[in-house]
Design an enzyme around this catalytic site. Structure first.
Site, PDB file in Angstrom:
ATOM      1  N   GLU A 272      -6.959  -7.430 -41.750  1.00  0.00           N
ATOM      2  CA  GLU A 272      -6.642  -8.662 -42.475  1.00  0.00           C
ATOM      3  C   GLU A 272      -7.223  -9.880 -41.778  1.00  0.00           C
ATOM      4  O   GLU A 272      -7.782 -10.773 -42.431  1.00  0.00           O
ATOM      5  CB  GLU A 272      -5.136  -8.818 -42.651  1.00  0.00           C
ATOM      6  N   ASP A 276     -10.048 -12.333 -43.572  1.00  0.00           N
ATOM      7  CA  ASP A 276      -9.855 -13.773 -43.767  1.00  0.00           C
ATOM      8  C   ASP A 276     -11.053 -14.559 -43.253  1.00  0.00           C
ATOM      9  O   ASP A 276     -11.597 -15.422 -43.947  1.00  0.00           O
ATOM     10  CB  ASP A 276      -8.593 -14.247 -43.031  1.00  0.00           C
ATOM     11  N   SER A 475      -5.021 -11.280 -50.218  1.00  0.00           N
ATOM     12  CA  SER A 475      -5.518 -11.751 -48.928  1.00  0.00           C
ATOM     13  C   SER A 475      -7.036 -11.868 -48.941  1.00  0.00           C
ATOM     14  O   SER A 475      -7.605 -12.525 -48.070  1.00  0.00           O
ATOM     15  CB  SER A 475      -5.099 -10.793 -47.808  1.00  0.00           C
TER      16      SER A 475
END
Length: 563
Positions: A272, A276, A475
């Site tokens: 994650e 990002d 996300s």
């Protein structure tokens, strides 16, 4: 017992627990799945607690946010500085004196504040903390995908009644760290070979959203963007460099982060965290990028609160922030939600664009008094953030029109009423949608989200030097939309205009101009006989699955460049 009696002998009250109240009686204290208790904490062990001090002039702050965010207002774009915000909301001298006197009486001496003086973080022994907060009983817990260790109390805490006008809540007692909701889906079956892509990469994003090789930052403007990470995981510079070598050959880009705020560990990279950074920096290409790394590594810390305090302690911040964090509204206390919402309001007043992922559980589901209801998430449901939902390609291997990604979070808040800026759009949806769930499943008068969307299905990510395919979740969509807004800020700044700031009032006034409307698909919800796993469905205009739709960069730039 009157207020004066409560103010006298605070230390005795701490010990006796009399004349006390609970700031967070509705905070859920059940152990989240995957966490186990390791027993009582050592009384001499230290932990940090964060005291949220009562602010002043919150209603006036709300009025100022409206004024600086509404294009029809003469105050539009005239954002407040951090110092302006501090002068407005700083706790009263009585609040500061009362809380400091109470803490000193309990022996709490290692404390630090922020510029706005509305958060106070103190280091205490477990013994001191349990005396300070009657009812609290600190235990060690371990859980989560990285076997995170935290110290939390399974029991409610009390404060002296004299502090009721002065303290909103105490952080570091109940809330557990968030967990990632990213999914790695099975690779779809290929049925042809002409014009195919094999997963979402920067080139796919740029083609779908009409970004040319020239649509990058200039490298000369005072423009920046940021992502925030709370999952005790990190990005690696080497992964970012490899990602750009593999996927960034067709556009100018930066291969390293400009600044890391917080702790950047040396452990394994997290998917994650990598996602990002890599997609914020490839959508918002060649724009200075910060990473807020608030992993909550000390066992008593709440990483999301850490990030909010960092925002309250920096005068010069990136213009766009993307955040892939959320909790179920019902799992959080009213005091916590309302105070965090005020922090988000403060950011909006300063002209920050905050983008939050809408979540990856569709409409969600939980049981209330034996009946199923949809389950909204926070901060996605805050009226002061722009919430990003998710989409998939209609044909998985072709850059085609988008449909709903069935996991895309969305719905209606049970805490916040519908803000005026979305009244027209939401009323139209509720009156015209042919597939509304039964009214008992959602609060039709609540703040509705998401506001916008982007692709959330089938991304390539480089983590620990390994390219990983088919990563999915909002996300992914959130940093993509954030990067595109950063490109628009680049044009605004170079033409002498202020950055976009809080986007929603303008977004709803322009009725989705500059966005691809997503009109096909529904997201998931309760698996029961009444709704059979189906939540809300998309349709023309705004809907609570994909908002106003996904970005068409040239049209969105034209829409948002002026004034």
């Amino acid at each position: 017992m009157g207020l004066q009696a409560c103010l006298l002998g605070l230390f005795a009250l701490i010990l006796s627990g009399k004349c006390s109240y609970s700031p967070e009686p509705d905070q859920r204290r059940t152990l989240p799945p995957g966490w186990v208790s390791l027993g009582r904490a050592d009384p001499e062990e230290e932990l940090s607690l964060t005291f949220a001090l009562r602010q002043q002039n919150v209603e006036r702050l709300s009025e100022l946010v409206q004024a600086v965010s509404d294009p029809s207002s003469p105050q539009y774009g005239k954002y407040l500085t951090l110092e302006n915000v501090a002068d407005l909301v700083r706790p009263s001298p009585l609040t500061l004196h009362t809380v400091q006197k109470w803490l000193l009486a309990a022996g709490a001496q290692k404390c630090h504040s922020v510029i706005t003086q509305d958060f106070l973080t103190c280091w205490l022994s477990i013994r001191q903390a349990e005396l300070l907060l009657p009812g609290a009983e600190f235990h060690h817990y371990v859980g989560g995908p990285t076997e995170t260790h935290v110290v939390r109390s399974p029991h409610p805490y009390q404060l002296p009644q004299a502090l009721a006008p002065h303290v909103d809540f105490v952080g570091g007692l109940h809330r557990f760290p968030p967990t990632s909701s990213l999914r790695q889906r099975p690779e779809p079956q290929v049925t042809g070979t002409v014009g195919l892509h094999l997963g979402v990469t920067p080139s796919v994003i740029r083609k779908r959203y009409n970004l040319t090789s020239q649509d990058v930052g200039s490298g000369t403007s005072n423009n920046s963007q940021a992502c925030a990470q709370f999952l005790e995981q990190y990005f690696h510079d080497s992964d970012l460099a490899q990602f750009m070598r593999l996927f960034g050959g067709n556009f100018a880009h930066q291969a390293s982060v400009a600044r890391v705020v917080g702790q950047q560990g040396r452990g394994r990279a997290g998917i994650e965290a990598s996602l990002d950074v890599q997609y914020l920096m490839s959508a918002g290409a060649n724009i200075s990028t910060w990473v807020y790394s608030s992993p909550g590594r000390h066992e008593g810390q709440e990483p999301f609160l850490q990030w909010l305090m960092l925002l309250s302690n920096e005068s010069a911040l990136p213009h766009v922030h993307t955040v892939s964090y959320g909790d179920d509204e019902d799992s959080l206390s009213s005091a916590y939600i309302q105070r965090v919402n005020t922090e988000l309001m403060k950011a909006a007043a300063r002209g920050l664009t905050l983008l939050f992922a809408s979540g990856d559980s569709g409409a969600g589901c939980w049981s209330v008094s034996g009946r199923h209801q949809f389950r909204p998430t926070f901060p996605a449901s805050s009226p002061y953030v722009t919430t990003v939902g998710g989409t998939s390609f209609q044909e998985p291997f072709l850059i085609t029109n988008e449909i709903v990604d069935y996991i895309s979070g969305g719905g209606f808040s049970n805490v916040f009423p519908r803000p005026s800026y979305q009244e027209e759009a939401v009323t139209k949806f509720l009156s015209s949608s042919p597939h509304l769930p039964p009214s008992s499943y959602f609060n039709a008068s609540g703040r509705a989200y998401p506001d916008v969307a982007a692709l959330s299905d089938g991304y390539w990510v480089v983590s620990n030097r390994v390219p990983i395919p088919w990563v999915s979740g909002t996300s992914a969509s959130t940093p993509v939309f954030g990067g595109i807004l950063s490109l628009i800020n680049e044009h605004r700044i170079l033409s002498g205009r202020p950055p976009l700031g809080f986007l929603n009032p303008r977004l709803y006034q322009q009725h989705g101009a500059g966005l691809f409307d997503v009109t096909r698909g529904c997201h998931e919800s309760c698996l029961d006989e009444e709704v059979e796993g189906q939540g809300f469905c998309s349709g023309p205009g705004w809907d609570p699955v994909t908002g106003w739709g996904t970005p068409n960069f040239p049209a969105l730039l034209k829409t948002l460049l002026n004034p």
